[in-house]
Design an enzyme around this catalytic site. Structure first.
Site, mmCIF file in Angstrom:
data_model
loop_
_atom_site.group_PDB
_atom_site.id
_atom_site.type_symbol
_atom_site.label_atom_id
_atom_site.label_comp_id
_atom_site.label_asym_id
_atom_site.label_seq_id
_atom_site.Cartn_x
_atom_site.Cartn_y
_atom_site.Cartn_z
ATOM 1 N N SER A 10 0.746 -1.142 0.125
ATOM 2 C CA SER A 10 0.026 -0.133 -0.062
ATOM 3 C C SER A 10 1.076 1.276 -0.170
ATOM 4 O O SER A 10 0.485 2.289 -0.528
ATOM 5 C CB SER A 10 -1.122 0.012 1.222
ATOM 6 O OG SER A 10 -0.151 -0.462 2.335
ATOM 7 N N TYR A 151 13.709 -7.384 15.159
ATOM 8 C CA TYR A 151 13.694 -7.119 13.798
ATOM 9 C C TYR A 151 14.980 -7.862 13.105
ATOM 10 O O TYR A 151 14.672 -8.524 11.899
ATOM 11 C CB TYR A 151 13.977 -5.560 13.666
ATOM 12 C CG TYR A 151 13.765 -5.195 12.101
ATOM 13 C CD1 TYR A 151 12.475 -5.110 11.242
ATOM 14 C CD2 TYR A 151 14.710 -4.630 11.452
ATOM 15 C CE1 TYR A 151 12.550 -4.643 10.142
ATOM 16 C CE2 TYR A 151 14.882 -4.414 10.208
ATOM 17 C CZ TYR A 151 13.768 -4.292 9.486
ATOM 18 O OH TYR A 151 13.542 -3.642 8.231
ATOM 19 N N ILE A 184 15.914 3.296 3.563
ATOM 20 C CA ILE A 184 15.208 3.726 2.470
ATOM 21 C C ILE A 184 14.207 4.724 2.982
ATOM 22 O O ILE A 184 13.665 4.520 3.768
ATOM 23 C CB ILE A 184 14.597 2.563 1.753
ATOM 24 C CG1 ILE A 184 15.522 1.332 1.509
ATOM 25 C CG2 ILE A 184 13.719 3.056 0.594
ATOM 26 C CD1 ILE A 184 16.628 1.918 0.540
HETATM 27 P P1 NAP Z 1 6.353 0.864 5.462
HETATM 28 O O1 NAP Z 1 6.513 2.016 4.470
HETATM 29 O O2 NAP Z 1 6.425 1.160 6.933
HETATM 30 O O3 NAP Z 1 5.214 -0.089 4.712
HETATM 31 C C1 NAP Z 1 5.097 -1.346 5.163
HETATM 32 C C2 NAP Z 1 3.971 -1.956 4.206
HETATM 33 O O4 NAP Z 1 3.689 -3.226 4.990
HETATM 34 C C3 NAP Z 1 2.648 -1.209 4.330
HETATM 35 O O5 NAP Z 1 2.081 -1.673 3.043
HETATM 36 C C4 NAP Z 1 1.817 -2.081 5.451
HETATM 37 O O6 NAP Z 1 0.359 -1.928 5.031
HETATM 38 C C5 NAP Z 1 2.397 -3.546 5.269
HETATM 39 N N1 NAP Z 1 2.210 -4.208 6.505
HETATM 40 C C6 NAP Z 1 2.603 -4.093 7.705
HETATM 41 N N2 NAP Z 1 2.369 -5.045 8.466
HETATM 42 C C7 NAP Z 1 1.480 -5.931 7.589
HETATM 43 C C8 NAP Z 1 0.951 -7.227 7.964
HETATM 44 N N3 NAP Z 1 1.148 -7.754 9.026
HETATM 45 N N4 NAP Z 1 0.532 -7.693 6.931
HETATM 46 C C9 NAP Z 1 0.300 -7.173 5.698
HETATM 47 N N5 NAP Z 1 0.876 -6.145 5.353
HETATM 48 C C10 NAP Z 1 1.450 -5.456 6.353
HETATM 49 O O7 NAP Z 1 7.817 -0.134 5.126
HETATM 50 P P2 NAP Z 1 8.801 -0.080 3.917
HETATM 51 O O8 NAP Z 1 9.786 0.875 4.518
HETATM 52 O O9 NAP Z 1 8.309 0.085 2.587
HETATM 53 O O10 NAP Z 1 9.451 -1.501 4.078
HETATM 54 C C11 NAP Z 1 8.944 -2.535 3.302
HETATM 55 C C12 NAP Z 1 9.891 -3.739 3.638
HETATM 56 O O11 NAP Z 1 11.255 -3.424 3.420
HETATM 57 C C13 NAP Z 1 9.897 -4.157 5.087
HETATM 58 O O12 NAP Z 1 9.958 -5.599 5.120
HETATM 59 C C14 NAP Z 1 11.026 -3.755 5.833
HETATM 60 O O13 NAP Z 1 11.418 -4.597 6.929
HETATM 61 C C15 NAP Z 1 12.142 -3.920 4.670
HETATM 62 N N6 NAP Z 1 13.138 -2.447 4.844
HETATM 63 C C16 NAP Z 1 12.983 -1.329 4.879
HETATM 64 C C17 NAP Z 1 14.092 -0.485 5.057
HETATM 65 C C18 NAP Z 1 13.734 1.031 5.061
HETATM 66 O O14 NAP Z 1 14.855 1.616 5.389
HETATM 67 N N7 NAP Z 1 12.679 1.670 4.803
HETATM 68 C C19 NAP Z 1 15.233 -0.965 5.142
HETATM 69 C C20 NAP Z 1 15.480 -2.310 5.030
HETATM 70 C C21 NAP Z 1 14.480 -3.313 4.806
HETATM 71 P P3 NAP Z 1 -0.591 -0.902 5.720
HETATM 72 O O15 NAP Z 1 -0.303 0.323 4.855
HETATM 73 O O16 NAP Z 1 -1.727 -1.326 5.544
HETATM 74 O O17 NAP Z 1 -0.059 -0.312 6.889
#
Ligand code: NAP
Length: 243
Positions: A10, A151, A184
């Site tokens: 999303s 995490y 990110i």
């Molecule tokens: P984000 O902006 O917080 O978005 C999280 C997404 O996951 C949202 O679409 C959320 O849905 C969904 N979500 C959370 N819990 C869920 C569940 N139990 N079931 C289904 N959907 C769920 O995160 P992001 O930064 O894009 O991160 C995406 C992935 O990349 C994650 O696995 C994160 O650990 C990894 N990552 C991120 C970073 C970073 O710096 N951002 C770095 C390394 C790894 P809603 O919108 O409905 O809440």
């Protein structure tokens, strides 16, 4: 048209990935847990571009909900050829403050979600002798992270899951890879505050800036569409954070 299921799509990395895959010709299912408006708006925007897209609310930690989601995708788009297991949650806490319930929830979403999704889509891939899975881990999946033990444990687990599954499924024509993003610029990291993020960019990340969700999306599209002889690998996209 080949079909991709992207969890946590999303917003952030998942939304950028669903957009990039849809524009590359995949029919996409945008999974989310709470932000219905954002997921529906993304579906609408992609359809306006002529792409095939649906969205589906499901908690990836809920096995029954995951299997119901995959059944709907099969009915409405077709069997899943590509799983991008991206949904994740993060929170910084000192180790002594982690409750068993929080530990279990973190592992259930960040690692268990990938397990349920992979099992839910596997039947079709085995039958077709082809398919692709991509797990979104983190730099903290390969390094220790102070105040992020739950995490980092889940993200280390995702790399173990990805590599092991790759070894097991390669003879069945199914590729499994892992992407390990650095910092990110998404909602997830805003809790750190702009000052800390700017400091990280200036003083810690060799490329001197945070990553953009679209840059992770491009790595995922590459693994899905181009990297036909690559499996069991971890692709770091971290601006040189760990070299
Ligand atoms: P984000 O902006 O917080 O978005 C999280 C997404 O996951 C949202 O679409 C959320 O849905 C969904 N979500 C959370 N819990 C869920 C569940 N139990 N079931 C289904 N959907 C769920 O995160 P992001 O930064 O894009 O991160 C995406 C992935 O990349 C994650 O696995 C994160 O650990 C990894 N990552 C991120 C970073 C970073 O710096 N951002 C770095 C390394 C790894 P809603 O919108 O409905 O809440």
């Amino acid at each position: 048209m080949k079909v991709a299921l992207i969890t946590g799509a999303s917003r952030g990395i998942g939304a950028a990935t669903a957009t990039a895959l849809a524009r590359a010709g995949w029919a996409v299912c945008i999974n989310y847990i709470e932000q219905t408006e954002k997921a529906e708006a993304l579906v609408e925007a992609l359809r306006a571009e002529g792409c095939a897209a649906i969205c589906h609310q499901a908690d990836v930690a809920d096995r029954e909900a995951v299997f119901a989601m995959v059944a709907r995708v099969e009915r409405e788009l077709g069997p899943v050829d590509l799983l991008v297991s991206n949904a994740g949650i993060a929170e910084q806490r000192q180790f002594q403050d982690i409750s068993p319930a929080w530990w279990e929830r973190m592992l259930a979403v960040d690692l268990g979600g990938a397990f349920h999704c992979a099992q839910a889509v596997l039947g079709h891939m085995l039958h077709e002798h082809s398919g692709c899975m991509i797990f979104v881990s983190s730099i903290w999946g390969g390094h220790g992270a102070s105040c992020e033990t739950a995490y980092a444990s889940a993200k280390h687990g995702l790399i173990g899951l990805g590599r092991s599954l790759a070894a097991e499924l390669a003879p069945s024509g199914i590729r499994v890879n892992v992407v390990a993003p650095g910092v990110i610029d998404t909602d997830m990291v805003q809790v750190l505050g702009r000052e800390t993020l700017d400091d990280l960019a200036r003083n810690v990340i060799p490329m001197g800036r945070l990553g953009r969700p679209e840059e992770i999306a491009r790595a995922i599209v590459y693994l899905a569409d181009e990297a036909s002889y690559t499996t069991g690998q971890v692709l770091s996209c971290d601006g040189g954070f760990f070299i």
